[in-house]
Write an enzyme that holds these catalytic residues in place. Structure first.
Site, PDB file in Angstrom:
ATOM      1  N   ASP A  89       1.214  -1.418  -0.307  1.00 21.33           N
ATOM      2  CA  ASP A  89      -0.300  -0.063   0.182  1.00 21.33           C
ATOM      3  C   ASP A  89       1.051   1.669   0.005  1.00 21.33           C
ATOM      4  O   ASP A  89       1.576   1.357  -0.593  1.00 21.33           O
ATOM      5  CB  ASP A  89      -1.155  -0.506   1.024  1.00 21.33           C
ATOM      6  CG  ASP A  89      -2.268   0.759   0.765  1.00 21.33           C
ATOM      7  OD1 ASP A  89      -2.131   1.865   0.490  1.00 21.33           O
ATOM      8  OD2 ASP A  89      -3.184  -0.052   1.007  1.00 21.33           O
ATOM      9  N   HIS A 130      -4.211   5.520   3.770  1.00 21.48           N
ATOM     10  CA  HIS A 130      -5.112   3.902   3.445  1.00 21.48           C
ATOM     11  C   HIS A 130      -4.352   2.752   4.399  1.00 21.48           C
ATOM     12  O   HIS A 130      -4.903   1.553   4.694  1.00 21.48           O
ATOM     13  CB  HIS A 130      -4.732   4.009   2.237  1.00 21.48           C
ATOM     14  CG  HIS A 130      -5.468   2.538   1.070  1.00 21.48           C
ATOM     15  ND1 HIS A 130      -4.670   1.772   0.428  1.00 21.48           N
ATOM     16  CD2 HIS A 130      -7.003   2.901   0.896  1.00 21.48           C
ATOM     17  CE1 HIS A 130      -6.083   1.336  -0.110  1.00 21.48           C
ATOM     18  NE2 HIS A 130      -7.319   1.988   0.313  1.00 21.48           N
ATOM     19  N   SER A 305     -11.506  -1.698  -0.026  1.00 15.69           N
ATOM     20  CA  SER A 305     -10.251  -0.904   0.760  1.00 15.69           C
ATOM     21  C   SER A 305     -10.210  -2.102   1.591  1.00 15.69           C
ATOM     22  O   SER A 305      -9.060  -2.533   2.140  1.00 15.69           O
ATOM     23  CB  SER A 305     -10.244  -0.088   0.500  1.00 15.69           C
ATOM     24  OG  SER A 305      -9.089   0.453   0.133  1.00 15.69           O
TER      25      SER A 305
END
Length: 537
Positions: A89, A130, A305
């Site tokens: 990520d 994220h 996600s």
């Protein structure tokens, strides 16, 4: 002695995007107080009551008992010990108090900066939160008074920072997928090609080789587990146009929300294997509760996600329960233990359907929501499935045009390589490798029907896809919906086509012969009965 260069390949840049309903949430929602929680073996972490996907009591308008059933796995003494999940990520805040003791520095790397420290680059809009949020879903510590708890709270997470850069290259992706394959068990990816409903894209050559090498050689030959978020393009996109999510080498995970319906950003496709959870239906703050930047917590992480790392955590539990599971064993366990529960399509487009051996599937949710308790219980007694064979079942190479008035049906009759070294009698993945053009690619709708009558929509219409030039070139549309079926007979493909070849993957020998079902009504019992009835004929 001179040193020669064998190959040099110019790396071209391309776009990869993080999957998430919101790209950035600059202010975190901090709950005033948690709803009452009781029971034994329940974590004391302050945000655990907001983790409805771990234990759903109906809080925030959710449906009670619609969750991952992780407490049933924890009650079996399984918490993810000795398993490492890599979060590929935008970095992981490995100094976060809820993550630092479960961080595996040896297995981590920063491919954006080329150093061993995959720390996120902080920005005012929190855009690079994220990876840290995904990491907490897997391995946030338990009972430490901080945030919530990870699905596999005694497992380790590695950070592979590779997304935070102006563009992606094949080499960066390949290096990330193949980083420390014997120290990393599971790779979790919550990103992919742009979810705009008009992109057809997937892994380039080096990345594909890295993934294939990972499943064949990683974990000392058992194979790495690659978990992929199926995509956030909504009903205008189709995850079979994403070559990562639609790959047979990955486990593609879609999401549901807390009352059982699909999220509005969920894509449908026949390659999705199962589902986990993203956000709540009524309250936007009822997303996934997890770790965040600046040592904080959030309850607003969402999108597919958020779904993929939950699945990675469940797989970490299964691997602790049985470290000998191969990458294919994990897919079989997913099919056999996922539950329909109360998942439903909010727009009533996709219904639950039973395939030829009694397995229920849905074009949105795959084989259902992961059940950690059931997966761990079956993993403990699992015996590795027989070898996988790859059968080129037949091809149509002449061009066919769809009549303006309707559909084109193209049958391929196959004996599934019977009598050869690659005979397939029990299906796993089926690929329809297709070359096709259309005056408007988004108007194409493709179906594949198996000899046992299971109809997979391998491509849905995409309203935003105006392409009239590129079409599809040897694109491997994949379905999991015929899992466990017998492949011999006539397969029918409908749609306009230049070239169509059918590739069957599966085993020659019965995959579940040595397993005793816990219940006569379990999926395992149903599939075994279907196999025995077929073999007895």
């Amino acid at each position: 002695m001179g040193i020669g260069i064998h190959t040099a390949i110019q790396q071209s840049g391309f776009k990869r995007v993080k999957r998430g309903f919101r790209h950035a949430v600059p202010l975190n929602y901090i709950p005033d107080k948690a709803p009452g929680y009781g029971g034994e073996n329940v974590p004391t972490d302050p945000y655990f009551p907001f983790q409805w996907y771990l234990k759903n009591t109906g809080q925030n308008g959710g449906k009670a008992k619609l969750d991952l059933n992780v407490l049933a796995a924890w009650d079996q003494g399984i918490t993810g010990k000795n398993i490492t999940t890599a979060i590929m990520d935008d970095g992981v805040d490995y100094m976060h108090a809820d993550l630092k003791f479960n961080y595996n520095a040896e297995a981590s790397y920063d491919f954006s900066s080329n150093d061993p420290f995959p720390y996120p680059r902080y920005t005012d809009d929190w855009f690079n939160s994220h990876g840290t949020r995904c990491a907490g879903e897997v391995a946030a510590a338990r009972d430490n008074g901080i945030c919530g708890v990870g699905v596999a709270y005694d497992s380790k997470i590695a950070g592979i920072r590779m997304l935070d850069q102006p563009y992606m290259t094949d080499l960066i992706e390949a290096n990330s997928m193949g980083h420390e394959p014997h120290k990393i068990h599971i790779y979790s990816a919550s990103w992919g090609p742009t979810d705009d409903g008009k992109t057809v894209d997937g892994p380039r050559n080096a990345t594909m080789r890295a993934i294939v090498q990972g499943v064949n050689e990683g974990r000392n030959g058992l194979g790495n587990i690659y978990v992929w978020a199926s995509g956030d393009g909504g009903e205008e996109d189709d995850c079979n146009c994403d070559g990562y999510a639609a790959s047979m080498w990955t486990i593609s995970i879609n999401s549901a929300i807390n009352d059982g319906q699909n999220a509005h950003y969920d894509e449908s496709c026949s390659s999705t294997l199962a589902s986990t959870f993203s956000n709540g239906a009524k309250d936007p703050n009822t997303g996934v509760a997890t770790t965040d930047l600046y040592g904080k917590c959030t309850t607003t992480h969402s999108g597919t996600s958020a779904a993929a790392p939950e699945a990675a955590g469940v797989f970490a539990l299964a691997l602790e329960a049985n470290p000998s599971l191969s990458w294919r064993d994990m897919q079989h366990l997913t099919v056999l233990t996922s539950k329909r529960n109360s998942l439903f399509d909010a727009k009533n487009r996709f219904h639950w359907t039973m395939n030829g051996v009694g397995l229920e599937f849905n074009h949105l949710f795959g084989f259902g929501v992961l059940d950690a308790g059931a997966m761990v219980a079956l993993a403990k007694k699992w015996r590795t499935v027989p070898p996988r064979y790859h059968c080129e079942a037949g091809a149509i190479t002449q061009m066919h045009r769809i009549p303006s008035s309707g559909s084109l049906y193209l049958p391929i009759k196959t004996n599934a390589c019977k009598g050869t070294d690659t005979e397939v009698r029990y299906l796993e993945h089926v690929q329809a490798v297709i070359t096709a053009n259309a005056s408007r690619r988004g108007d194409l709708e493709l179906f594949l029907t198996s000899p046992m009558g299971t109809r997979s929509m391998i491509l849905s219409k995409r309203a935003n896809d105006d392409d009239r030039r590129d079409g599809f070139t040897k694109w491997p549309f994949m379905t999991t919906h015929t899992w466990g079926e017998y492949p011999q007979g006539t397969w029918i493909r409908s749609g306009w086509i230049k070239e169509f070849s059918l590739v069957l993957h599966g085993t020659k020998d019965p995959p579940y012969q040595t397993l005793s079902p816990a219940s006569p009504h379990s999926k395992l019992a149903i599939v075994k009965k279907a196999h025995e009835d077929k073999d007895g004929n």
